[in-house]
Scaffold this active site. Structure first.
Site, PDB file in Angstrom:
ATOM      1  N   ASP A  52       0.927  -1.260   0.014  1.00  0.00           N
ATOM      2  CA  ASP A  52      -0.123  -0.036   0.186  1.00  0.00           C
ATOM      3  C   ASP A  52       0.858   1.131   0.026  1.00  0.00           C
ATOM      4  O   ASP A  52       1.778   1.448   0.750  1.00  0.00           O
ATOM      5  CB  ASP A  52      -0.811  -0.038   1.163  1.00  0.00           C
ATOM      6  N   TYR A  57       3.036   9.905   0.056  1.00  0.00           N
ATOM      7  CA  TYR A  57       3.814   9.105   0.970  1.00  0.00           C
ATOM      8  C   TYR A  57       5.090   9.448   0.663  1.00  0.00           C
ATOM      9  O   TYR A  57       6.182   8.945   1.458  1.00  0.00           O
ATOM     10  CB  TYR A  57       3.669   7.559   1.076  1.00  0.00           C
ATOM     11  N   LYS A  87      -2.559   5.898  -4.380  1.00  0.00           N
ATOM     12  CA  LYS A  87      -3.762   6.951  -3.831  1.00  0.00           C
ATOM     13  C   LYS A  87      -3.431   8.152  -4.783  1.00  0.00           C
ATOM     14  O   LYS A  87      -2.604   8.571  -4.716  1.00  0.00           O
ATOM     15  CB  LYS A  87      -3.980   6.935  -2.566  1.00  0.00           C
ATOM     16  N   HIS A 120      -7.770   9.325  -2.367  1.00  0.00           N
ATOM     17  CA  HIS A 120      -7.251   9.399  -0.690  1.00  0.00           C
ATOM     18  C   HIS A 120      -8.299  10.112   0.251  1.00  0.00           C
ATOM     19  O   HIS A 120      -8.122   9.570   1.336  1.00  0.00           O
ATOM     20  CB  HIS A 120      -5.874  10.087  -0.904  1.00  0.00           C
TER      21      HIS A 120
END
Ligand code: A2P
Length: 315
Positions: A52, A57, A87, A120
Site C-alpha cells: 500500500d 507518502y 492513491k 485518498h
C-alpha cells in the site's frame, strides 16, 4: 513463510473480479527511501504480496525499486504476483488531473498498471499548494462525480485493475453509488479496536465494498497516531490468553470481521508476527471485551480542520 499463507479476498469491480491479499504492507513512513526499499524486500521474503502506497507518502519510488529488485533476485516470478495500491492526492482531486496523476504514480513505481487506485480523501485542494495541514483558503469544491468518471477511465484504460476510495463516510459512498458506473471496490479507513466504525462496516458489507483498515494498530509513533491500541489493558489481557501480541489480536479481530488491513512494520520480526494470524481464533468473550474498548478517532480532521462535513456527522 510462503505467500499462499495470506488468504485473498475477491474485489467486485464492474464485471471483473480481482483478488487482493487480506493483509497489505503499509509504506506511510518517515523512514528513508532506502529503508523503505529494504523493508519491502524483506516483506516480500516473509510472504507479503500486497503493498500500500500513495503519491503523498513518497514511497512509490522505493517500492518500485524493491519490486524491480525482487524480480531480479527471483523472489517473485512476475509483477502479477503482487497487489499494488496507490492513491490520488487532494491536489489532484479534479477531473482533468486524475489521468496525469495515475501516469505519474505509474512512472514513479515503474509499473504498467496498479491493482487498486483510491481517491485518498473526499477533499479538493487547489493544485500546487503544499503547506500542511491545509488552510481554509487552500480548499475548493470537490467534484466527486467528475473525479469518479476519471477514475473509471483509469480502469477502462487498463491503468488500474480496480478503483476505490479512502476516508469515505456512508453518506459519501451512498452519493457515489448513485451515479457510479463502476462501483468502488474498496473503502480504506481508520479501523482498529479503538475505532471500530460498526455502522460503516455494516454499510460497506451490504454494498459489497471491502474495507481496508489503515492504522490497524493505532499507528503508534506516527505523526497522526496514538498508543491507545498498544496500551489497551483489555487487548493485553486477550493477547496473554492466546499467547499472542496486541498487534496479532487487533489484526486477527479485523480479519475475523471480514476487514482487510494495511499494517506497517519495517522491523523483520514484527512484520513476520503481523501475518502469523491465520492458525488460531479469537473466543466469543474476546469479542465482548473488545466491544468495551473506549473509542477514539485519530484522523478526525484529515488533512484540514476546515471541512465540517468530512464524516457527515456519522462518528
Ligand atoms: P515498526 O515499523 O518499528 O515495527 P499501524 O500499522 O497501525 O499504522 O502501526 C504502525 C506502527 O506500529 C509502526 O510504528 C510500527 O513500528 C509499529 N508496529 C507494527 N507492528 C508491530 C507489532 N507487531 N508490535 C509492536 N509495534 C508494531
Amino acid at each position: 513463510m510462503s505467500a499462499s499463507k495470506i488468504p485473498d479476498v475477491v474485489l467486485q469491480s464492474s464485471s471483473s473480479h480481482h483478488k487482493m491479499p487480506v493483509i497489505g504492507f503499509g509504506t506511510a513512513s518517515t523512514s528513508s527511501t532506502n529503508d523503505t526499499k529494504e523493508a519491502v524486500l524483506e516483506a516480500i521474503k516473509v510472504g507479503y504480496r500486497h503493498f500500500d502506497t500513495a503519491s503523498i507518502y513518497g514511497s512509490e519510488e522505493p517500492l518500485g525499486e524493491a519490486i524491480a529488485e525482487a524480480l531480479q533476485l527471483g523472489l517473485i516470478a512476475s509483477r502479477d504476483e503482487l497487489f499494488i495500491t496507490s492513491k490520488l492526492w487532494c491536489t489532484h482531486n479534479f477531473p482533468h488531473l486524475v489521468l496525469p496523476a495515475i501516469h505519474k504514480t505509474l512512472q514513479s513505481l515503474n509499473l504498467e498498471y496498479l491493482d487498486l487506485y483510491l481517491i485518498h480523501w473526499p477533499i479538493s485542494v487547489k493544485p500546487g499548494i503544499w503547506e500542511f495541514p491545509y488552510s481554509e483558503e487552500a480548499l475548493t469544491s470537490f467534484d466527486l462525480k467528475g473525479v469518479w468518471k476519471a477514475m473509471e477511465e483509469c480502469k477502462n484504460l487498463g491503468l488500474t485493475k480496480c478503483i476505490g476510495v479512502s476516508n469515505f463516510s456512508c453518506n459519501k459512498l451512498e452519493k457515489l453509488l448513485s451515479f457510479a458506473t463502476i462501483p468502488p471496490s474498496v473503502n480504506q479507513v481508520e479501523m482498529n479496536p479503538t475505532w471500530q466504525q460498526k455502522k460503516l462496516l455494516q454499510y460497506c458489507q451490504a454494498k459489497g465494498i471491502i474495507i481496508t483498515a489503515y492504522s490497524p494498530l493505532g499507528a503508534p509513533g506516527a505523526m497522526w497516531g496514538s498508543n491507545n491500541v498498544l496500551d489497551n489493558e483489555l487487548l493485553k489481557e486477550i493477547a496473554k490468553t492466546h499467547g499472542k501480541s496486541f498487534a496479532q489480536v487487533s489484526i486477527r479481530w479485523l480479519y475475523e470481521l471480514g476487514v482487510t488491513v494495511a499494517v506497517k512494520s519495517y522491523n523483520k520480526e514484527r512484520m513476520k508476527q503481523n501475518i502469523e494470524i491465520f492458525d488460531w481464533s479469537l473466543f466469543k468473550d474476546d469479542y465482548e471485551k473488545i466491544a468495551q474498548v473506549q473509542q477514539h478517532q485519530m484522523c478526525k480532521n484529515g488533512p484540514t480542520k476546515f471541512i465540517a462535513d468530512l464524516w457527515d456527522g456519522e462518528n
